[in-house]
Scaffold this motif. Sequence first.
Motif, PDB file in Angstrom:
ATOM      1  N   ASN A  27       0.829  -1.215   0.000  1.00 17.25           N
ATOM      2  CA  ASN A  27       0.000   0.000   0.000  1.00 17.25           C
ATOM      3  C   ASN A  27       0.860   1.260   0.000  1.00 17.25           C
ATOM      4  O   ASN A  27       0.534   2.259   0.626  1.00 17.25           O
ATOM      5  CB  ASN A  27      -0.922  -0.002   1.220  1.00 17.25           C
ATOM      6  N   ILE A  28       1.976   1.218  -0.716  1.00 15.59           N
ATOM      7  CA  ILE A  28       2.904   2.347  -0.742  1.00 15.59           C
ATOM      8  C   ILE A  28       2.754   3.114  -2.052  1.00 15.59           C
ATOM      9  O   ILE A  28       2.604   2.515  -3.120  1.00 15.59           O
ATOM     10  CB  ILE A  28       4.370   1.859  -0.600  1.00 15.59           C
ATOM     11  N   ASN A  29       2.804   4.450  -1.955  1.00 12.74           N
ATOM     12  CA  ASN A  29       2.781   5.290  -3.152  1.00 12.74           C
ATOM     13  C   ASN A  29       1.550   4.997  -4.004  1.00 12.74           C
ATOM     14  O   ASN A  29       1.639   4.779  -5.216  1.00 12.74           O
ATOM     15  CB  ASN A  29       4.069   5.071  -3.962  1.00 12.74           C
ATOM     16  N   SER A  30       0.395   4.978  -3.353  1.00 16.67           N
ATOM     17  CA  SER A  30      -0.893   4.706  -4.023  1.00 16.67           C
ATOM     18  C   SER A  30      -0.897   3.358  -4.726  1.00 16.67           C
ATOM     19  O   SER A  30      -1.487   3.194  -5.801  1.00 16.67           O
ATOM     20  CB  SER A  30      -1.211   5.825  -5.030  1.00 16.67           C
ATOM     21  N   GLY A  31      -0.226   2.389  -4.124  1.00 14.44           N
ATOM     22  CA  GLY A  31      -0.215   1.037  -4.669  1.00 14.44           C
ATOM     23  C   GLY A  31       0.786   0.811  -5.784  1.00 14.44           C
ATOM     24  O   GLY A  31       0.861  -0.291  -6.339  1.00 14.44           O
ATOM     25  N   ARG A  32       1.585   1.840  -6.109  1.00 14.73           N
ATOM     26  CA  ARG A  32       2.547   1.698  -7.206  1.00 14.73           C
ATOM     27  C   ARG A  32       3.879   1.106  -6.754  1.00 14.73           C
ATOM     28  O   ARG A  32       4.711   0.741  -7.583  1.00 14.73           O
ATOM     29  CB  ARG A  32       2.783   3.067  -7.868  1.00 14.73           C
ATOM     30  N   THR A  33       4.087   1.035  -5.443  1.00 15.62           N
ATOM     31  CA  THR A  33       5.363   0.561  -4.911  1.00 15.62           C
ATOM     32  C   THR A  33       5.123  -0.530  -3.876  1.00 15.62           C
ATOM     33  O   THR A  33       4.210  -0.422  -3.054  1.00 15.62           O
ATOM     34  CB  THR A  33       6.145   1.720  -4.253  1.00 15.62           C
ATOM     35  N   ARG A  34       5.935  -1.582  -3.936  1.00 17.40           N
ATOM     36  CA  ARG A  34       5.879  -2.648  -2.937  1.00 17.40           C
ATOM     37  C   ARG A  34       7.177  -2.653  -2.137  1.00 17.40           C
ATOM     38  O   ARG A  34       8.249  -2.407  -2.676  1.00 17.40           O
ATOM     39  CB  ARG A  34       5.697  -4.015  -3.604  1.00 17.40           C
ATOM     40  N   ILE A  35       7.065  -2.931  -0.855  1.00 18.61           N
ATOM     41  CA  ILE A  35       8.234  -3.027   0.011  1.00 18.61           C
ATOM     42  C   ILE A  35       8.247  -4.397   0.672  1.00 18.61           C
ATOM     43  O   ILE A  35       7.243  -4.835   1.238  1.00 18.61           O
ATOM     44  CB  ILE A  35       8.235  -1.935   1.099  1.00 18.61           C
ATOM     45  N   SER A  36       9.383  -5.067   0.586  1.00 14.27           N
ATOM     46  CA  SER A  36       9.593  -6.328   1.297  1.00 14.27           C
ATOM     47  C   SER A  36      10.745  -6.122   2.270  1.00 14.27           C
ATOM     48  O   SER A  36      11.765  -5.531   1.914  1.00 14.27           O
ATOM     49  CB  SER A  36       9.940  -7.457   0.319  1.00 14.27           C
ATOM     50  N   TYR A  37      10.571  -6.615   3.477  1.00 17.07           N
ATOM     51  CA  TYR A  37      11.566  -6.396   4.526  1.00 17.07           C
ATOM     52  C   TYR A  37      11.870  -7.718   5.224  1.00 17.07           C
ATOM     53  O   TYR A  37      10.964  -8.510   5.497  1.00 17.07           O
ATOM     54  CB  TYR A  37      11.024  -5.391   5.543  1.00 17.07           C
ATOM     55  N   SER A  38      13.141  -7.945   5.495  1.00 19.69           N
ATOM     56  CA  SER A  38      13.537  -9.142   6.227  1.00 19.69           C
ATOM     57  C   SER A  38      14.535  -8.760   7.311  1.00 19.69           C
ATOM     58  O   SER A  38      15.537  -8.091   7.031  1.00 19.69           O
ATOM     59  CB  SER A  38      14.165 -10.167   5.276  1.00 19.69           C
ATOM     60  N   TYR A  39      14.257  -9.182   8.530  1.00 16.15           N
ATOM     61  CA  TYR A  39      15.141  -8.876   9.658  1.00 16.15           C
ATOM     62  C   TYR A  39      16.267  -9.904   9.716  1.00 16.15           C
ATOM     63  O   TYR A  39      16.035 -11.108   9.626  1.00 16.15           O
ATOM     64  CB  TYR A  39      14.355  -8.907  10.965  1.00 16.15           C
ATOM     65  N   TYR A  40      17.494  -9.408   9.870  1.00 20.81           N
ATOM     66  CA  TYR A  40      18.657 -10.289   9.973  1.00 20.81           C
ATOM     67  C   TYR A  40      19.674  -9.654  10.916  1.00 20.81           C
ATOM     68  O   TYR A  40      19.856  -8.436  10.889  1.00 20.81           O
ATOM     69  CB  TYR A  40      19.288 -10.512   8.591  1.00 20.81           C
ATOM     70  N   PRO A  41      20.367 -10.462  11.737  1.00 16.87           N
ATOM     71  CA  PRO A  41      20.186 -11.903  11.955  1.00 16.87           C
ATOM     72  C   PRO A  41      19.072 -12.179  12.961  1.00 16.87           C
ATOM     73  O   PRO A  41      18.768 -11.331  13.797  1.00 16.87           O
ATOM     74  CB  PRO A  41      21.539 -12.330  12.527  1.00 16.87           C
ATOM     75  N   GLN A  42      18.494 -13.343  12.875  1.00 19.03           N
ATOM     76  CA  GLN A  42      17.453 -13.746  13.825  1.00 19.03           C
ATOM     77  C   GLN A  42      18.144 -14.327  15.059  1.00 19.03           C
ATOM     78  O   GLN A  42      18.230 -15.536  15.246  1.00 19.03           O
ATOM     79  CB  GLN A  42      16.503 -14.744  13.165  1.00 19.03           C
TER      80      GLN A  42
END
Length: 234
Positions: A27-42
């Motif tokens: 839901n970023i930039n009116s749906g034009r942008t997607r963000i994926s995030y991964s936390y490291y290290p677990q």
Amino acid sequence: MMYYLMERVNGSLQEWQKTHDMKLYQNINSGRTRISYSYYPQFWIDMRKRPTFEEALVHLIKRSRPLENTNQTVLVAGGVQWLNPDHLQIIHKVLKRENLLDILVIIKSIGMGFHLPVHGIRSLSPVQVKQLSGENRLILKTAKLYGYEVVDTFSITMGRYKEFLQGKCGCHFHEVLKSKQVKERKMKLLKNYTFFGKIFPHVYDNLSYLKSLYHVQGPVNQVYSEILLSRMCT
């Protein structure tokens, strides 16, 4: 930094949570942008079962597909204390294998949050800080060799101990406030502040931020997040 950018781009921040896992936002930039995030290290997982950096990166890429092999796809990688030049080599190897060598890669360097002399949190001696500075320079040099952009958070956070916001993680230069807290604090805060001779306006001077459920606050975080944004939009 991620939530700051989400608030900056969307004009408000309607969702926030402490993120020690993988998150996907569409839901970023009116749906034009997607963000994926991964936390490291677990770090809470037993060392023998903990995903390696390469495994975490591959998993993030697979969860984020489809991806374009252009500079419209951006990978931001960085860590307060664990990042070293070997991780940049792994990034290059994985991107080559995944046919993503043409994406924009931005390296966020080491931060000083964990290393400041704050009560209750481990800190480094001056000699160790000097060694850490050398490690950071090597990271920046390696990033340049691979053609990656950098945000040198080490040099930004090095002397900003007054803005260090101690929490359970002990590494943050920001805090997230609920909208009610933003309104209560708004009148107590200066309109502008100066960093390296440059004047930065507080983002909550814009009334649209007061309509948010949350607001990311912290001048140091704002500075290096704005630098990150400029690297993305160059």
